[in-house]
Design an enzyme around this catalytic site. Structure first.
Site, PDB file in Angstrom:
ATOM      1  N   ARG A   1      47.459  27.139  33.835  1.00  0.00           N
ATOM      2  CA  ARG A   1      47.046  28.077  32.573  1.00  0.00           C
ATOM      3  C   ARG A   1      47.180  27.578  31.199  1.00  0.00           C
ATOM      4  NH1 ARG A   1      44.834  32.861  35.762  1.00  0.00           N
ATOM      5  NH2 ARG A   1      46.617  33.623  35.184  1.00  0.00           N
TER       6      ARG A   1
ATOM      7  N   SER B   1      29.095  33.502  36.082  1.00  0.00           N
ATOM      8  CA  SER B   1      27.876  34.219  36.764  1.00  0.00           C
ATOM      9  C   SER B   1      27.914  36.100  36.494  1.00  0.00           C
ATOM     10  CB  SER B   1      27.592  33.739  38.010  1.00  0.00           C
ATOM     11  OG  SER B   1      29.072  34.362  38.886  1.00  0.00           O
TER      12      SER B   1
ATOM     13  N   ASN C   1      24.462  30.824  36.041  1.00  0.00           N
ATOM     14  CA  ASN C   1      25.202  30.157  36.016  1.00  0.00           C
ATOM     15  C   ASN C   1      26.168  28.589  36.109  1.00  0.00           C
ATOM     16  OD1 ASN C   1      25.416  28.069  38.383  1.00  0.00           O
ATOM     17  ND2 ASN C   1      23.875  29.428  40.077  1.00  0.00           N
ATOM     18  N   ALA C   2      27.191  28.125  36.443  1.00  0.00           N
ATOM     19  CA  ALA C   2      27.879  27.187  35.968  1.00  0.00           C
ATOM     20  C   ALA C   2      26.963  25.574  36.174  1.00  0.00           C
ATOM     21  CB  ALA C   2      29.069  27.297  36.740  1.00  0.00           C
TER      22      ALA C   2
ATOM     23  N   ASP D   1      36.914  26.026  37.578  1.00  0.00           N
ATOM     24  CA  ASP D   1      38.182  26.741  38.501  1.00  0.00           C
ATOM     25  C   ASP D   1      36.536  27.625  38.883  1.00  0.00           C
ATOM     26  OD1 ASP D   1      40.068  28.057  40.324  1.00  0.00           O
ATOM     27  OD2 ASP D   1      40.658  29.429  38.507  1.00  0.00           O
TER      28      ASP D   1
ATOM     29  N   CYS E   1      40.208  26.099  45.101  1.00  0.00           N
ATOM     30  CA  CYS E   1      41.014  27.380  45.496  1.00  0.00           C
ATOM     31  C   CYS E   1      40.737  27.164  47.257  1.00  0.00           C
ATOM     32  CB  CYS E   1      40.564  28.164  44.953  1.00  0.00           C
ATOM     33  SG  CYS E   1      39.674  28.968  45.030  1.00  0.00           S
TER      34      CYS E   1
HETATM   35  N1  SAH Z   1      39.692  30.485  36.026  1.00  0.00           N
HETATM   36  C1  SAH Z   1      40.198  31.816  36.397  1.00  0.00           C
HETATM   37  C2  SAH Z   1      39.923  31.953  37.956  1.00  0.00           C
HETATM   38  C3  SAH Z   1      38.208  31.722  38.072  1.00  0.00           C
HETATM   39  S1  SAH Z   1      37.433  32.642  40.003  1.00  0.00           S
HETATM   40  C4  SAH Z   1      41.141  32.511  35.872  1.00  0.00           C
HETATM   41  O1  SAH Z   1      41.799  31.920  35.832  1.00  0.00           O
HETATM   42  O2  SAH Z   1      40.975  34.221  35.601  1.00  0.00           O
HETATM   43  C5  SAH Z   1      35.950  32.037  39.691  1.00  0.00           C
HETATM   44  C6  SAH Z   1      34.978  33.158  39.436  1.00  0.00           C
HETATM   45  O3  SAH Z   1      33.734  32.111  39.294  1.00  0.00           O
HETATM   46  C7  SAH Z   1      34.635  33.678  39.078  1.00  0.00           C
HETATM   47  O4  SAH Z   1      34.738  35.026  38.245  1.00  0.00           O
HETATM   48  C8  SAH Z   1      33.092  34.224  39.765  1.00  0.00           C
HETATM   49  O5  SAH Z   1      33.088  35.106  39.571  1.00  0.00           O
HETATM   50  C9  SAH Z   1      32.362  33.015  39.040  1.00  0.00           C
HETATM   51  N2  SAH Z   1      31.477  31.952  40.177  1.00  0.00           N
HETATM   52  C10 SAH Z   1      30.891  32.122  40.882  1.00  0.00           C
HETATM   53  N3  SAH Z   1      30.006  31.450  41.212  1.00  0.00           N
HETATM   54  C11 SAH Z   1      29.541  31.205  40.142  1.00  0.00           C
HETATM   55  C12 SAH Z   1      28.548  30.076  38.963  1.00  0.00           C
HETATM   56  N4  SAH Z   1      27.999  29.670  40.427  1.00  0.00           N
HETATM   57  N5  SAH Z   1      28.680  30.033  38.633  1.00  0.00           N
HETATM   58  C13 SAH Z   1      29.333  30.804  37.422  1.00  0.00           C
HETATM   59  N6  SAH Z   1      30.374  31.373  37.604  1.00  0.00           N
HETATM   60  C14 SAH Z   1      30.321  31.646  39.042  1.00  0.00           C
END
Ligand code: SAH
Length: 394
Positions: A207, A246, A273-274, A294, A334
């Site tokens: 970060r 999400s 949804n990303a 991420d 990850c």
């Molecule tokens: N970058 C963050 C951690 C991300 S973890 C940090 O540093 O704290 C991954 C995240 O993606 C989770 O919060 C999960 O809820 C979200 N996620 C999972 N599938 C998703 C999707 N299809 N669209 C958007 N978000 C999603």
């Protein structure tokens, strides 16, 4: 002491420092021992290997804890915990939130200890550690002086050990939401309801590395959870930051973080949804200077790697199309099964499709409080690539 005798020619891995013995590698078990207890491990010809915990109900039957002959008693656990904490002091320094124990990499198999300010969160992900929970709580109280200790034993891997999924206070009873500081940023961590143990400590240093590239930039933080990348980017002077997440709950916390850090004027979070939102942004010709991807682990096992790669390819392709020439892509995996080499392949393929020239600025891993044990490749699970996406002609 009971002895686990390995099959002939099945001891090369453990004699090279690997810490796990699988059921299929065991020739026989001599002497009585309860599951969760300590066993000696020897080669087929009787040579000494080490000492570990046994659980015959798990395919991962023995977890080695020492190659020496030391007693595995309370003093042993105290020494290992002290070592683990001293290591953090040395390589992380003073941070209010830190992973104090990272399982096998700290010689404490299947034990996770995260410290969030005055609160401690514990996971005992194997039977032997679970049986020693009371002792661990006492030792951690003595070494860390937390105001309360929470157990996040709702991780599904516990099922492989025949353990129930459970969570709750092991000691004390405090507010599950605790405030931490990460360099200039302040975050709220919900140890009871947050993902993992509440916060992604493994991305701390990534970060900060990402934020250093965000001054004056328009930033997109996809899969943002509670907005930790985004807040750092905004504090580092980003012109605007857009988050996509999400989970309603995580997005709500991300908005609280915007206010807590005084960056709410430049930071918005969309619940979506990303995959869909990246497509929509492309359709409206949105452009960004920095994009952070991420996602959760698309591959949890070897079997799902192909499908996972398709997912990584799609989001990286869409991100490259949304980046201005000279823009920065920070892309993570990850999953242990999608490491640096595979993720680079994915981005290279996406670059071809997006007709962009991409240069690797830096390849990073998990933060220093999650050290990688060189004999245990499984302890390396996070890859974070920082790339520059140039125009198609350069
Ligand atoms: N970058 C963050 C951690 C991300 S973890 C940090 O540093 O704290 C991954 C995240 O993606 C989770 O919060 C999960 O809820 C979200 N996620 C999972 N599938 C998703 C999707 N299809 N669209 C958007 N978000 C999603």
């Amino acid at each position: 002491m009971a002895t686990v005798v390995l099959k002939a020619n099945r001891d090369q891995r453990v004699t090279s420092g690997y810490l796990w013995v699988f059921a299929g590698e065991i020739a026989r078990i001599e002497g009585p021992v309860e599951d969760g207890g300590v066993v000696d491990v020897r080669t087929y010809r009787g040579g000494w290997i080490g000492r570990g915990f046994i659980n015959r109900n798990s395919a991962l039957t023995v977890r080695l804890v020492t190659f020496g002959h030391e007693a595995i008693d309370e003093a042993f656990f105290r020494r290992r915990l002290q070592d683990a904490l001293a290591y953090r002091q040395r390589v992380v320094g003073t941070q209010s939130a830190v992973r104090g124990v990272y399982g096998e990499a700290d010689g404490l198999p299947a034990l996770i200890v995260d410290r969030y300010g005055p609160r401690v969160v514990v996971q005992t992900l194997a039977l032997a550690m679970d049986l020693r929970k009371r002792m661990l709580v006492e030792l951690l109280t003595d070494l860390l002086h937390p105001d309360a200790i929470y157990e996040r034993n709702d991780a599904p891997v516990r099922r492989l050990e025949g353990l129930p999924l459970q969570s709750g206070w092991l000691q004390g009873d405090a507010d599950p939401v605790v405030e931490i500081e990460e360099e200039r940023a302040r975050f709220l961590v919900d140890v009871a309801r947050g993902q993992k143990t509440g916060f992604f400590l493994d991305q701390r240093e990534n970060r900060l590395a990402a934020a250093a590239l965000c001054e004056g930039a328009t930033v997109l933080d996809a899969f943002c959870y509670t907005g930790a990348f985004a807040v750092h980017a905004a504090l580092a002077g980003a012109a605007s930051v857009m988050g996509i997440e999400s989970s309603d709950e995580a997005a709500a916390m991300a908005r609280r973080h915007a206010t807590l850090n005084g960056v709410e004027d430049r930071y918005t979070v969309t619940v979506a949804n990303a995959f869909d939102e990246l497509r929509r942004l492309q359709s409206v010709h949105a452009r960004f200077d920095v994009i952070i991807l991420d996602p959760p682990p698309f591959a949890r096992g070897k079997e799902t790697v192909d499908r996972a790669l398709a997912g990584y390819k799609e989001i990286n392709l869409r991100a490259l199309k949304l980046l201005r020439p000279g823009g920065v892509l920070i892309t993570c995996s990850c999953s242990h099964h999608v490491g640096e080499a595979l993720l680079l392949d994915v981005v290279a393929a996406a670059a071809v499709d997006a007709q962009r020239t991409v240069r690797l600025i830096e390849s990073r891993g998990q933060s220093r409080d999650h050290p990688v044990h060189l004999a245990m490749p499984e302890t390396r699970y996070l890859t974070c690539l920082i790339l520059e996406a140039r125009g198609r002609s350069t």
